[in-house]
Design a protein around this motif. Structure first.
Motif, short mmCIF file in Angstrom:
data_model
loop_
_atom_site.label_atom_id
_atom_site.label_comp_id
_atom_site.label_asym_id
_atom_site.label_seq_id
_atom_site.Cartn_x
_atom_site.Cartn_y
_atom_site.Cartn_z
N ARG A 177 -5.66 16.48 47.29
CA ARG A 177 -6.67 17.18 48.07
C ARG A 177 -7.12 18.41 47.28
O ARG A 177 -6.35 18.97 46.49
N VAL A 178 -8.35 18.88 47.51
CA VAL A 178 -8.87 20.05 46.80
C VAL A 178 -9.58 20.97 47.79
O VAL A 178 -10.20 20.50 48.76
N SER A 179 -9.48 22.28 47.56
CA SER A 179 -10.10 23.26 48.46
C SER A 179 -11.62 23.23 48.30
O SER A 179 -12.16 22.69 47.33
N ALA A 180 -12.32 23.83 49.26
CA ALA A 180 -13.78 23.75 49.30
C ALA A 180 -14.43 24.32 48.06
O ALA A 180 -15.50 23.86 47.64
N ALA B 37 -4.95 11.88 42.16
CA ALA B 37 -3.53 11.59 41.97
C ALA B 37 -3.46 10.28 41.22
O ALA B 37 -4.01 9.26 41.66
N ALA B 38 -2.83 10.30 40.04
CA ALA B 38 -2.80 9.13 39.17
C ALA B 38 -1.37 8.79 38.80
O ALA B 38 -0.56 9.68 38.53
N SER B 39 -1.08 7.51 38.78
CA SER B 39 0.25 7.04 38.39
C SER B 39 0.12 6.16 37.16
O SER B 39 -0.70 5.24 37.13
N SER C 270 -8.00 10.77 45.69
CA SER C 270 -9.15 11.45 45.11
C SER C 270 -9.81 12.30 46.18
O SER C 270 -9.80 11.94 47.36
N ASP C 271 -10.38 13.42 45.76
CA ASP C 271 -11.03 14.32 46.70
C ASP C 271 -12.05 15.15 45.92
O ASP C 271 -11.89 15.39 44.72
#
Length: 619
Positions: free
Chosen positions: A164-167, A132-134, A120-121
């Protein structure tokens, strides 16, 4: 047998005091450019979450959280706490957002089936969250836009973790294995908000790449990653839209150079060099290509994780104005936060470690395994010892985790009671290079057993240990049971918690995310490789076990499921073994200091029984 360690009432009171205060676990900076930190601690009633303001020193507890707090992370600007909502401890549920003021929480993915959270981000501007999930349908990367519906950006049947995620929320990444299915050597895949895959960064089939963090500057799509082209971790900055890349090779340093963070202006990188378990921090200036040592006292400055929403249990990082916040621990010193200003001289304490019961330092030792592989072992004996003493050899979980020089009240409690204590970083551990981390592949248990045997013999040969009791949780619990069956006669007893006892039974009951991992590690499925699953299972060797065994097991555990634990104890007991099975309500981890204290009392009592020649089971 050697004489049983004896302790005075003062000593007994001393070790119990280690569990009387909350044990701080982590301090994580909130996104959004501010300086607030989310502080996680383990208290008597469970995990405790607070927001800490380093500028004022104020610590504000967060109320209204579920009874079971699982992997909390700060939401935007310190106004909320993100965490998996899971009432049983099985680590399967939904990501929720809970207001920091204690108001009612919100399910962020109400339309999705339940999932295991593996990343998570939060965007720096608060515009989006990625996870991200499974689940049963595979591994997915999901964008949760502020005020919008969840949107799937990427889906695969192959193992994929770490979102990850950008700003500015324009781009997201996930570590994938589509380029090399079935092998845990990741590449980084980047997609835009609409789910269009823009680029993938791979260093070939043998060298994994992992995402660390997008640039903190809005509009800057560069991604800070960790690569292993040389066989050891090194940082790199990659531009997924142009392909431009800056690598920090640092040939003068041997071993891993772990990437922790980059500064708010995206000009500096914070790095940790690991050499035989010792942490030394460095800073890299992207403008000058200069690598410089960071001034800090000894101790551990990060602890990597492998199976939670965040890449580290805790880690040092940057604060506002390029301040370095040194999150520090030692085996004998609880977590504290120091800071370095722009001068980078004389770290100042910002968050005190809290009450400290004086303890014993553990020393990093080198041990050589059967085939010449160099191992790292933390070891100590009680200061009052004049000769060998009964010793606990602890094996960490994972296997892709590591024991760092971090605070361990249980280790100190054993030392308080006159026992030696050691913790082994065996093949499979991280921060010792790719070859070492992958050393158990294809023959799960073989190399690790060689390492355990070498550590046990070293403790005896060095005059530290008389009898040795092996202990561990999760994969460490698996190694405890496997050692008792395949190395009979070496250990006086085994203390296993949430252990893998039988891979075949466990595979059917574990979460899909773990099934994918163990198919790769073991080399197939129970149907395609039954002999490998049997060979690596402690259940296969129950008739060879000679030492007493304690197995503690959570009823809702999805990593090391309950059914296989019960079958191991049943079979061992039927074979005449001395086995005790302690059940607890919950999943894979202990969540309170009360539970920690009770577990230690239980183990201490059983070890003392073994030293008196008494059985553990009541028969």
């Amino acid at each position: 047998m050697s004489s049983e360690p004896r302790s005075s009432e003062a000593h007994a009171t001393g070790w119990r005091a280690r569990f009387e205060v909350p044990i701080r676990v982590s301090s994580t900076r909130s996104p959004g450019g501010g300086g607030l930190e989310l502080v996680l601690a383990v208290g008597k009633a469970g995990r405790e979450v607070s927001f800490w303001d380093p500028e004022t020193g104020a610590i504000t507890p967060v109320g209204g959280l579920p009874a079971l707090v699982d992997c909390p992370a700060p939401g935007p600007d310190g106004r909320s706490v993100l965490m998996l909502s899971d009432e049983t401890g099985a680590e399967i549920g939904h990501l929720w957002s809970f207001p920091a003021d204690g108001g009612p929480g919100t399910d962020l993915t109400p339309g999705l089936p339940e999932y295991v959270l593996r990343g998570s981000d939060v965007a720096q501007d608060g515009s989006a969250i990625v996870i991200a999930a499974s689940a049963e349908d595979g591994f997915g990367l999901w964008l949760l836009p502020s005020g919008g519906q969840p949107r799937r950006l990427y889906q695969t049947r192959n193992e994929a973790w770490n979102s990850r995620v950008s700003a500015d929320g324009a781009y997201a990444s996930i570590d994938t294995t589509d380029h090399n299915p079935g092998t845990r050597r990741f590449a980084v895949t980047v997609a835009d908000r609409d789910g269009a895959v823009l680029a993938m960064l791979s260093d070939g089939p043998e060298a994994p790449v992992r995402a660390v963090r997008f640039s903190p500057v809005p509009g800057d799509p560069r991604l800070l990653v960790s690569t292993e082209r040389s066989g050891f971790a090194r940082p790199a900055v990659w531009h997924p839209l142009t392909g431009a890349r800056i690598d920090v090779d640092a040939p003068e340093l041997t071993g891993d150079l772990v990437t922790l963070d980059w500064s708010d202006d995206a000009g500096l990188l914070l790095l940790a060099h690991v050499d035989e378990g010792i942490h030394r921090l460095y800073e890299y200036d992207l403008a000058t290509a200069g690598l410089s040592r960071v001034d800090h006292p000894d101790g551990a400055y990060f602890s990597p994780d492998v199976a939670s929403p965040l890449p580290c249990y805790w880690a040092s990082h940057y604060g506002p104005g390029n301040e370095i916040r040194l999150v520090r621990q030692r085996f004998d010193r609880p977590l504290e936060v120091l800071s370095l200003d722009a001068t980078r001289r004389e770290p100042k304490t910002r968050l005190e470690p809290g009450p400290i019961v004086p303890g014993t330092r553990l020393k990093s030792e080198r041990v050589v395994s059967k085939d010449g592989t160099k191992l790292q072992l933390w070891a100590a004996r009680p200061p009052s010892a004049t000769g060998p003493v009964p010793t606990i050899l602890y094996i960490h979980g994972g296997p892709n985790l590591v024991t760092v020089d971090g605070y361990d009240p249980s280790a100190q409690a054993w030392l308080d009671e006159g026992f030696g204590f050691a913790s082994l970083n065996y093949r499979g551990s991280v921060t010792f290079g790719r070859k070492f981390r992958e050393g158990f592949w294809g023959a799960v248990g073989d190399r690790e057993l060689e390492d355990v045997e070498a550590a046990r013999n070293w403790l005896v040969d060095q005059g530290i240990a008389a009898e040795v009791f092996i202990a561990g949780a999760s994969y460490g619990g698996f190694m405890t049971l496997l050692s008792l069956g395949r190395l009979p006669g070496l250990f006086a007893g085994g203390l296993a918690s949430v252990a893998m006892a039988d891979w075949r039974l466990a595979y059917d009951d574990m979460a899909p995310a773990l099934q994918a991992a163990w198919r790769g590690f073991i080399g197939g499925t129970p149907e395609s490789a039954p002999e490998r699953f049997a060979y690596s299972s402690p259940l296969t060797y129950v008739e060879q076990v000679r030492a007493p065994v304690l197995l503690s097991q959570g009823r809702a555990d999805s990593r090391t499921p309950a059914r296989q634990a019960g079958e191991y104890v049943r079979r061992l007991t039927a074979a005449g073994g001395d086995a005790v099975l302690d059940w607890f309500e919950g999943g894979h981890e202990t969540t309170s200091t009360v539970a920690m204290l009770e577990a230690h009392e239980r183990e201490l009592g059983l070890v003392r029984r073994a030293l008196r020649g008494q059985r553990w089971s009541q028969r």
